[in-house]
Write a protein that holds these residues in place. Structure first.
Motif, PDB file in Angstrom:
ATOM      1  N   GLU A 129      -8.202  10.172 -10.124  1.00  0.00           N
ATOM      2  CA  GLU A 129      -7.544   9.751 -11.370  1.00  0.00           C
ATOM      3  C   GLU A 129      -8.286   8.609 -12.057  1.00  0.00           C
ATOM      4  O   GLU A 129      -8.123   8.402 -13.254  1.00  0.00           O
ATOM      5  CB  GLU A 129      -6.100   9.307 -11.098  1.00  0.00           C
ATOM      6  CG  GLU A 129      -5.145  10.441 -10.784  1.00  0.00           C
ATOM      7  CD  GLU A 129      -5.120  10.787  -9.305  1.00  0.00           C
ATOM      8  OE1 GLU A 129      -6.096  10.466  -8.570  1.00  0.00           O
ATOM      9  OE2 GLU A 129      -4.129  11.392  -8.867  1.00  0.00           O
ATOM     10  N   ARG A 132     -10.140   9.075 -15.182  1.00  0.00           N
ATOM     11  CA  ARG A 132      -9.329   9.253 -16.388  1.00  0.00           C
ATOM     12  C   ARG A 132      -8.206   8.214 -16.383  1.00  0.00           C
ATOM     13  O   ARG A 132      -7.051   8.539 -16.639  1.00  0.00           O
ATOM     14  CB  ARG A 132      -8.689  10.643 -16.398  1.00  0.00           C
ATOM     15  CG  ARG A 132      -9.625  11.770 -16.748  1.00  0.00           C
ATOM     16  CD  ARG A 132      -9.785  11.907 -18.263  1.00  0.00           C
ATOM     17  NE  ARG A 132     -10.526  13.103 -18.630  1.00  0.00           N
ATOM     18  CZ  ARG A 132     -11.863  13.187 -18.636  1.00  0.00           C
ATOM     19  NH1 ARG A 132     -12.595  12.159 -18.266  1.00  0.00           N
ATOM     20  NH2 ARG A 132     -12.457  14.296 -19.010  1.00  0.00           N
ATOM     21  N   ARG A 134      -7.334   5.804 -18.318  1.00  0.00           N
ATOM     22  CA  ARG A 134      -6.640   5.566 -19.593  1.00  0.00           C
ATOM     23  C   ARG A 134      -5.583   6.660 -19.819  1.00  0.00           C
ATOM     24  O   ARG A 134      -4.417   6.385 -20.078  1.00  0.00           O
ATOM     25  CB  ARG A 134      -7.680   5.515 -20.722  1.00  0.00           C
ATOM     26  CG  ARG A 134      -7.207   5.568 -22.145  1.00  0.00           C
ATOM     27  CD  ARG A 134      -6.238   4.492 -22.585  1.00  0.00           C
ATOM     28  NE  ARG A 134      -6.643   3.117 -22.343  1.00  0.00           N
ATOM     29  CZ  ARG A 134      -5.774   2.102 -22.298  1.00  0.00           C
ATOM     30  NH1 ARG A 134      -4.493   2.275 -22.495  1.00  0.00           N
ATOM     31  NH2 ARG A 134      -6.202   0.885 -22.056  1.00  0.00           N
ATOM     32  N   THR A 135      -6.018   7.902 -19.651  1.00  0.00           N
ATOM     33  CA  THR A 135      -5.116   9.026 -19.921  1.00  0.00           C
ATOM     34  C   THR A 135      -4.046   9.194 -18.847  1.00  0.00           C
ATOM     35  O   THR A 135      -2.873   9.395 -19.162  1.00  0.00           O
ATOM     36  CB  THR A 135      -5.944  10.334 -20.004  1.00  0.00           C
ATOM     37  OG1 THR A 135      -6.975  10.124 -20.965  1.00  0.00           O
ATOM     38  CG2 THR A 135      -5.093  11.510 -20.418  1.00  0.00           C
ATOM     39  N   LEU A 136      -4.466   9.098 -17.589  1.00  0.00           N
ATOM     40  CA  LEU A 136      -3.533   9.437 -16.513  1.00  0.00           C
ATOM     41  C   LEU A 136      -2.746   8.244 -15.994  1.00  0.00           C
ATOM     42  O   LEU A 136      -1.630   8.397 -15.524  1.00  0.00           O
ATOM     43  CB  LEU A 136      -4.298  10.072 -15.342  1.00  0.00           C
ATOM     44  CG  LEU A 136      -5.034  11.373 -15.657  1.00  0.00           C
ATOM     45  CD1 LEU A 136      -5.810  11.859 -14.449  1.00  0.00           C
ATOM     46  CD2 LEU A 136      -4.019  12.445 -16.107  1.00  0.00           C
ATOM     47  N   GLY A 138      -2.830   4.959 -17.674  1.00  0.00           N
ATOM     48  CA  GLY A 138      -2.420   4.042 -18.737  1.00  0.00           C
ATOM     49  C   GLY A 138      -3.157   2.712 -18.807  1.00  0.00           C
ATOM     50  O   GLY A 138      -2.650   1.738 -19.347  1.00  0.00           O
ATOM     51  N   ASP A 142     -11.369   5.919 -20.041  1.00  0.00           N
ATOM     52  CA  ASP A 142     -11.748   7.155 -19.355  1.00  0.00           C
ATOM     53  C   ASP A 142     -13.261   7.237 -19.188  1.00  0.00           C
ATOM     54  O   ASP A 142     -14.014   6.756 -20.034  1.00  0.00           O
ATOM     55  CB  ASP A 142     -11.282   8.377 -20.158  1.00  0.00           C
ATOM     56  CG  ASP A 142      -9.764   8.546 -20.102  1.00  0.00           C
ATOM     57  OD1 ASP A 142      -9.104   7.808 -19.333  1.00  0.00           O
ATOM     58  OD2 ASP A 142      -9.249   9.407 -20.839  1.00  0.00           O
TER      59      ASP A 142
END
Ligand SMILES: Cc1cc2nc3c(=O)[nH]c(=O)nc-3n(C[C@H](O)[C@H](O)[C@H](O)COP(=O)(O)OP(=O)(O)OC[C@H]3O[C@@H](n4cnc5c(N)ncnc54)[C@H](O)[C@@H]3O)c2cc1C
Ligand code: SF4
Lengths: 549, 215
Positions: A129, A132, A134-136, A138, A142
């Motif tokens: 994770e 990613r 930022r996406t996954l 917070g 990424d």
């Protein structure tokens, strides 16, 4: 006469040191300075080493430059903390900010093989994770990479370095069996295991880049415990004894004691070679492509120092992000005393680990951390004790008397990227007349929250197994990342997923400085995996003609 | 008061020709033990002040030859061997030490009308503590941040010099150099024969005999 590698280059006259045989040499190809080689790689460490090997093995002409010496571990490495500071980057750097970093022994090497010559060999994979985050999750940024692809390159790096690790690793997606069996654990490492179990957390033997059985000319680790000041037996699988010999065998040249001061750019705005200092004079090496792998301080320093009229803010810096988003990792610890005779200096220092808080998201801060067992040597230990507890005089000598009863746990924690943590150029110059780096660092609220969480957890785990006289080392950091981050576009990053700079198509950056986030594990295996990937991407781009764009 | 010797009879230097020491280690340790005992970089008065400071940062027992700490600082300054970073609030280490040592002298004269090395140990400790916490007034400090100078150099350099010396390794029972032999017994309370035994109260004589066999 002792031939001193710190004053005279050793890789010359068509040969380089054979690191496995005292006084031995291996043949080395040499390239003329005026004819452009395919690749110049600046820095021969965790990132530069694998690139040199892979590119040479694919038939490219390549030269690896390193400002540091070409050591022969069997002959040059004393079992001694102080004299082995010869492995570190000890030229001056200025540090400031609210939490100035410690460099030198704490953060960077200068040698053929880079910082892997003195690193602690802990070889961990990122949690998927984090690529990613930022996406996954917070926070942070990424990576423009797919973790499954990285998983493939991690496996290759683990094979190349013969990592010794457990049969099954408790955290993360399935991974292949480690190539070598895990090392036996010492008394200090057992305390981590018992403490983790008392808290209901999993623990593991730490995957380490030192062999637990012979490998080629490397004998198995003899548990002498001087790993962080260089391994004098060659059990440690540093780049110096793995990728560099491979690179030489495949036709690469190494230029040791060769400080690159400037990357040259031609009228078309493409990199065309490097100006470097060796044997007391400046020289020029022409190149078709340049790859920078000098780590998170020297890489931005070199890019900034290479500014031209066309690239006034330094090379690859149209985003203004070169030198920005510097990250270190929190490295706080809790120490205490046991009645048992522990002798924590025996064996590699971090034989056990728990990644519990890397994979558990029930916490009120972003990012993850792990902790590992400890075994510092006396000089390092006395510095930790005296600065953290403000001890000197008779009181210090008395506490140092407990050395053989000491145990401890140390975190490696993810600090978040911030624009203002950065590397800039200072007014002072070094012995080559080049402006030195100023390194500015301040912890932010999330960093502080994580540190307090980790200190509480480590303390509780030691209390649960009866360790007494506990105290906290609140102010320590280690490892570097950032300063030339990779990303999805030229506005918000310095390089793309292939580590190729957005601004100058034949300039690559491939070392710890491209990390957009740093994760809660030690960085080297990720740097090496990334370098292996970059080498493959270069070959693909060369085949498809993309390289010429 | 004589302090308790936790590892009586242990001398790490006896291992010099054992498989725990390689040639590089012997070369380095010979140089360390042979450090010249006279100032080569600092002036006489700076040296006297430094020797007195070292005696307070690491007070050493009288019943063995002292580790010549001031000599190692002087050597480091002469070689201008740096640590690889410098707090931007401090000048380069040579200047830091010279300004700092001179300022100690000025403070000693202002407070007690005597050179620092002529003060009582209590007066010296008191002055060291004031510098440590930045409670100083002499203009002699100039721009030098006294507290930072204390932690980075007075403590940093002197303590590192002491724990780099075999005498301190004997004291804390550290096995010392260990290449190529390394260690075999990794678990708690297991000792390799080339590691020292720790003496509990009253066990000094017996343990001393055992430790003289450690090699
Ligand atoms: C004490 C210590 C322990 C560590 N332990 C671990 C660990 O257990 N696990 C882990 O994963 N990581 C560890 N690390 C971190 C790890 O060593 C680094 O993250 C990693 O080596 C960085 O790789 P790199 O390729 O970016 O740079 P490096 O490996 O540092 O290589 C950079 C090289 O570039 C050369 N160079 C720089 N600029 C120039 C120039 N202008 N011209 C010529 N040459 C130049 C330098 O001399 C150096 O040799 C440790 C670090 C330290 C200090
Ligand atoms: S403990 Fe192992 S890896 Fe570390 S220095 Fe000794 S032989 Fe090398």
């Amino acid at each position: 006469m002792y031939d001193n590698p710190l004053t005279t280059p050793r890789a010359t006259h068509g040969r380089a040191p054979d690191v496995f045989h005292p006084g031995g040499w291996v043949p080395m190809r040499e390239y003329p300075q005026r004819e452009a080689v395919d690749f110049v790689v600046i820095g021969t460490g965790a990132g530069g080493g694998p690139l040199l090997a892979r590119l040479a093995e694919r038939g490219y002409s390549v030269i690896g430059f390193d400002a540091g010496p070409y050591f022969r571990p069997l002959e040059d490495f004393a079992s001694d903390e102080t004299s082995q500071s010869q492995l570190f980057w000890t030229d001056e750097r200025l540090v400031d900010g609210a939490n100035p970093l410690k460099m030198g022994a704490n953060n960077s090497g200068r040698a053929v093989g880079g910082s892997t010559v003195h690193y602690a060999m802990v070889s961990l994979r990122f949690r998927p994770e984090w690529f990613r985050s930022r996406t996954l999750l917070g926070y942070g940024a990424d990576w423009p990479l797919d973790w499954r692809e990285m998983w493939h390159y991690y496996a290759r790096a683990e094979r190349d370095l013969a990592i010794a690790g457990p049969v099954s690793y408790p955290w993360g997606p399935k991974r292949p069996r480690y190539p070598y069996r895990a090392h036996e654990i010492n008394g200090a490492a057992e305390v981590l295991a018992r403490g983790a179990e008392a808290m209901g957390y999993q623990w593991s033997e730490t995957p380490l880049a030192t062999v637990s059985a012979p490998r080629g000319d490397s004998p198995s680790c003899v548990y002498r415990g001087f790993c962080r000041v260089g391994c004098a037996t060659n059990a440690k699988q540093s780049q110096l004894v793995t990728y560099i010999p491979r690179a030489l065998a495949a036709g690469a040249e190494i230029r040791d004691m060769a400080m690159v001061g400037r990357i040259a750019v031609d009228a078309a705005g493409r990199a065309c070679g490097v100006h470097y200092h060796r044997n007391g004079a400046w020289h020029f090496q022409a190149a078709r492509n340049v790859i920078v792998a000098g780590y998170a301080i020297e890489t931005p320093r070199l890019l900034l120092n290479s500014a031209t009229d066309r690239f006034r803010n330094g090379l690859a810096n149209s985003s203004g992000l070169v030198g920005r988003y510097l990250m270190t990792q929190s490295n706080q610890a809790v120490y205490g005393v046991m009645d048992d005779m522990v002798r924590w200096n025996k064996g590699p220092p971090s034989l056990t680990i728990t990644e519990h808080w890397n994979y558990n998201d029930r916490k009120d801060f972003h990012g993850g951390y792990c902790w590992m067992a400890q075994g510092p040597l006396p000089v390092e230990w006395s510095a930790a004790m005296s600065t953290s507890r403000r001890l000197w005089g008779a009181a210090l000598r008395e506490k140092m008397g407990d050395y053989n009863h000491q145990v401890g746990l140390k975190m490696v924690g993810e600090m978040l990227p911030h624009l203002d943590n950065r590397v800039t150029l200072a007014d002072e110059t070094d012995r080559y007349g080049l402006p030195i780096a100023r390194v500015t660092y301040s912890w932010h609220d999330n960093d502080k929250a994580m540190i307090q969480h980790a200190l509480g957890e480590m303390q509780r785990s030691l209390e649960l197994v009866g360790v007494r006289d506990l105290w906290r080392q609140e102010n320590d950091t280690n490892h570097l990342a950032g300063t030339a981050r990779m990303g999805f576009d030229r506005e918000t990053s310095v390089v793309d997923a292939d580590c190729r700079s957005w601004d100058i198509p034949n300039l690559w950056i491939c070392d710890g400085s491209v990390f957009p986030t740093t994760g809660g594990v030690n960085p080297s295996l990720t740097i090496t995996a990334l370098a292996l990937r970059t080498a493959d991407r270069i070959c693909v781009q060369a085949r498809t003609g993309e390289m010429r764009k | 008061m004589t302090e308790r010797n936790r590892y009586p009879g242990y001398d790490v230097l006896v291992k010099r020709h054992s498989p725990s020491w390689n040639e590089a280690t012997r070369r380095v340790m010979d140089a360390r033990l042979g450090v010249p005992r006279e100032p080569r970089f600092l002036s006489r008065i700076e040296w006297d002040t430094l020797v007195a400071i070292c005696d307070r940062i690491i007070p050493q027992p009288k019943n063995r030859p002292p580790v010549p700490l001031a000599a190692y600082i002087d050597q480091k300054l002469k070689a201008d061997a740096r640590n690889g970073f410098r707090n931007a609030a401090l000048p380069p280490q040579r200047a830091a030490w010279q300004i700092g040592l001179a300022a100690f002298e000025v403070e000693a004269h202002q407070l007690h009308g005597k050179a620092f090395h002529h003060l009582t140990t209590a007066q010296q400790d008191d002055l060291l503590r004031r510098v440590e916490s930045g409670r100083i007034d002499a203009p002699a400090w100039g721009d030098l941040d006294a507290a930072l100078f204390f932690s980075e150099h007075i403590m940093g350099d002197i303590i590192a010099a002491y724990y780099a010396h075999p005498t301190s390794w004997n004291e804390i029972g550290f096995g010392g150099p260990a290449s190529p032999r390394g260690y075999v017994r990794m678990r708690n309370n297991r000792r390799d024969p080339w590691e020292p035994v720790e003496a509990g109260p009253g066990e000094e004589a017996r343990v001393g005999r055992e430790n003289r066999r450690v090699r």
